[in-house]
Design a protein around this motif. Structure first.
Motif, PDB file in Angstrom:
ATOM      1  N   UNK A 119       0.879  -1.165   0.000  1.00 33.15           N
ATOM      2  CA  UNK A 119       0.000   0.000   0.000  1.00 33.15           C
ATOM      3  C   UNK A 119       0.927   1.228   0.000  1.00 33.15           C
ATOM      4  N   UNK A 120       1.297   1.649  -1.204  1.00 31.06           N
ATOM      5  CA  UNK A 120       2.352   2.649  -1.329  1.00 31.06           C
ATOM      6  C   UNK A 120       1.860   4.081  -1.182  1.00 31.06           C
ATOM      7  N   UNK A 121       0.563   4.282  -1.278  1.00 26.80           N
ATOM      8  CA  UNK A 121       0.027   5.643  -1.167  1.00 26.80           C
ATOM      9  C   UNK A 121      -1.159   5.624  -0.201  1.00 26.80           C
ATOM     10  N   UNK A 122      -0.874   5.916   1.051  1.00 24.37           N
ATOM     11  CA  UNK A 122      -1.910   5.962   2.095  1.00 24.37           C
ATOM     12  C   UNK A 122      -1.914   7.392   2.601  1.00 24.37           C
ATOM     13  N   UNK A 123      -2.895   8.175   2.166  1.00 26.63           N
ATOM     14  CA  UNK A 123      -2.821   9.630   2.344  1.00 26.63           C
ATOM     15  C   UNK A 123      -4.085  10.218   2.944  1.00 26.63           C
ATOM     16  N   UNK A 132      -7.519   7.978   0.890  1.00 29.39           N
ATOM     17  CA  UNK A 132      -7.514   6.679   0.220  1.00 29.39           C
ATOM     18  C   UNK A 132      -6.226   5.914   0.553  1.00 29.39           C
ATOM     19  N   UNK A 133      -6.299   4.604   0.376  1.00 32.06           N
ATOM     20  CA  UNK A 133      -5.122   3.733   0.430  1.00 32.06           C
ATOM     21  C   UNK A 133      -4.978   3.105  -0.948  1.00 32.06           C
ATOM     22  N   UNK A 134      -3.866   3.368  -1.612  1.00 27.75           N
ATOM     23  CA  UNK A 134      -3.675   2.922  -2.998  1.00 27.75           C
ATOM     24  C   UNK A 134      -2.621   1.821  -3.069  1.00 27.75           C
ATOM     25  N   UNK A 135      -2.886   0.829  -3.905  1.00 24.00           N
ATOM     26  CA  UNK A 135      -1.957  -0.277  -4.102  1.00 24.00           C
ATOM     27  C   UNK A 135      -2.151  -0.821  -5.513  1.00 24.00           C
ATOM     28  N   UNK A 136      -1.320  -1.807  -5.893  1.00 21.00           N
ATOM     29  CA  UNK A 136      -1.496  -2.397  -7.213  1.00 21.00           C
ATOM     30  C   UNK A 136      -0.312  -2.225  -8.145  1.00 21.00           C
ATOM     31  N   UNK A 137       0.853  -1.798  -7.599  1.00 22.42           N
ATOM     32  CA  UNK A 137       2.086  -1.792  -8.383  1.00 22.42           C
ATOM     33  C   UNK A 137       2.900  -2.998  -7.943  1.00 22.42           C
ATOM     34  N   UNK A 138       3.208  -3.865  -8.863  1.00 20.77           N
ATOM     35  CA  UNK A 138       3.886  -5.111  -8.517  1.00 20.77           C
ATOM     36  C   UNK A 138       5.271  -4.844  -7.938  1.00 20.77           C
ATOM     37  N   UNK A 139       5.651  -5.688  -6.975  1.00 26.18           N
ATOM     38  CA  UNK A 139       6.990  -5.603  -6.420  1.00 26.18           C
ATOM     39  C   UNK A 139       8.030  -6.242  -7.315  1.00 26.18           C
ATOM     40  N   UNK A 211      -5.910   0.611   9.819  1.00 24.75           N
ATOM     41  CA  UNK A 211      -4.646   0.485  10.545  1.00 24.75           C
ATOM     42  C   UNK A 211      -3.419   0.544   9.633  1.00 24.75           C
ATOM     43  N   UNK A 212      -3.615   0.751   8.330  1.00 23.89           N
ATOM     44  CA  UNK A 212      -2.472   0.831   7.417  1.00 23.89           C
ATOM     45  C   UNK A 212      -1.554   1.990   7.809  1.00 23.89           C
ATOM     46  N   UNK A 213      -0.265   1.759   7.717  1.00 22.39           N
ATOM     47  CA  UNK A 213       0.700   2.790   8.117  1.00 22.39           C
ATOM     48  C   UNK A 213       0.664   3.970   7.147  1.00 22.39           C
ATOM     49  N   UNK A 237      11.019   2.998   2.419  1.00 24.02           N
ATOM     50  CA  UNK A 237       9.771   3.082   3.183  1.00 24.02           C
ATOM     51  C   UNK A 237       9.486   1.733   3.850  1.00 24.02           C
ATOM     52  N   UNK A 238      10.337   1.322   4.776  1.00 28.25           N
ATOM     53  CA  UNK A 238      10.243  -0.028   5.339  1.00 28.25           C
ATOM     54  C   UNK A 238       8.991  -0.298   6.164  1.00 28.25           C
ATOM     55  N   UNK A 239       8.307   0.737   6.585  1.00 31.66           N
ATOM     56  CA  UNK A 239       7.142   0.516   7.459  1.00 31.66           C
ATOM     57  C   UNK A 239       5.826   0.407   6.684  1.00 31.66           C
ATOM     58  N   UNK A 240       5.870   0.521   5.378  1.00 29.67           N
ATOM     59  CA  UNK A 240       4.635   0.381   4.597  1.00 29.67           C
ATOM     60  C   UNK A 240       4.054  -1.015   4.768  1.00 29.67           C
ATOM     61  N   UNK A 241       2.727  -1.079   4.860  1.00 34.48           N
ATOM     62  CA  UNK A 241       2.040  -2.370   4.915  1.00 34.48           C
ATOM     63  C   UNK A 241       1.828  -2.899   3.496  1.00 34.48           C
ATOM     64  N   UNK A 242       1.567  -4.197   3.400  1.00 32.83           N
ATOM     65  CA  UNK A 242       1.376  -4.803   2.087  1.00 32.83           C
ATOM     66  C   UNK A 242       0.391  -5.949   2.115  1.00 32.83           C
TER      67      UNK A 242
END
Length: 255
Positions: A119-123, A132-139, A211-213, A237-242
């Motif tokens: 979840x790279x964009x939690x704003x 919003x909490x945004x995700x969907x870019x592959x690692x 609870x997403x960081x 950004x080591x504390x991001x949730x996934x």
């Protein structure tokens, strides 16, 4: 107007409760009874919607909801409201409020695309409240390259961007690919911008999404994610949730 319509609908629902996860036949039978009631009355939309919402919640599967453990959430595809009311013989995916989006998310989950994504964009919004909490870019950068440019046409907006709903992110008309966001609150202003809701969180909104960081002062660079994948996010950004894994846990298929 048909006398006691609300009581009649409540009676139909009462017959369904206690059965656990409903089969497609159970829901179809209930919808046939609703259609008969509609033929007898000029029904207020909000009365029927309340009934349909109860059936829909039951149909997601009591066993699925009960099996949710801490750290898990359940998302379901939402259907067009009119279809929900009147029923149809078509395949459920074709009845979705955002059918193209529903088809894409189904394919992505079946392909295990979301496993390991962040979840790279939690704003927060301009009002300071969670947005919003945004995700969907592959690692995996190879997966990112494979999906680059796989755009799908827009869907009509039939459900509002309220708390707990999901829609695809987009950079303009007909640009949806793999990025998805979850609404923290009522963001119905996004409806006018063409963001078509395809699903909603039915379990885990408070315990997972809320609870997403979101403690970083800046947002990760999407270009860097595309080039370096999760290695970049883990380093900066080591504390991001996934997402550990995403699976289809219940689907209806017609014989």
């Amino acid at each position: 107007m048909f006398e006691g319509l609300s009581e009649k609908l409540s009676g139909i629902f009462d017959k369904l409760t206690g059965r656990g996860a409903l089969s497609e036949a159970d829901v179809d039978a209930a919808m046939r009874e609703v259609r008969r009631a509609l033929l007898e009355a000029d029904v207020a939309l909000d009365v029927v919607r309340s009934f349909v919402d109860k059936v829909r919640a039951q149909a997601i599967g009591a066993n699925v909801i009960k099996s949710v453990t801490p750290g898990q959430m359940v998302v379901k595809i939402v259907h067009d409201e009119l279809v929900d009311m009147l029923g149809s013989e078509a395949d459920p995916i074709d009845l979705a409020a955002a059918p193209r989006g529903a088809d894409r998310i189904y394919y992505l989950v079946k392909a295990r695309f979301f496993d390991g994504v962040k979840f790279f964009r939690v704003v927060n919004g301009s009002d300071g409240k969670p947005f919003v909490a945004q995700f969907g870019m592959s690692g995996d950068t190879a997966v990112t390259r494979a999906w680059h440019g796989t755009r799908i046409p827009d869907d009509s907006v039939r459900r509002s961007n309220v708390r707990g709903t999901l829609a695809f992110a987009a950079g303009g008309p007909n640009t949806r690919t793999t990025q998805v966001y979850v609404n923290f609150s009522d963001n119905s202003r996004l409806d006018r911008q063409g963001f078509a809701v395809f699903g909603e969180v039915v379990a885990g909104m408070a315990t997972v999404v809320d609870e997403l960081y979101r403690g970083y002062p800046d947002v990760p660079s999407q270009d860097s994610i595309a080039r370096q994948g999760n290695a970049y996010l883990t380093r900066k950004y080591p504390r991001l949730d996934g997402v550990e894994k995403a699976r289809v846990v219940q689907e209806w298929r017609r014989e």
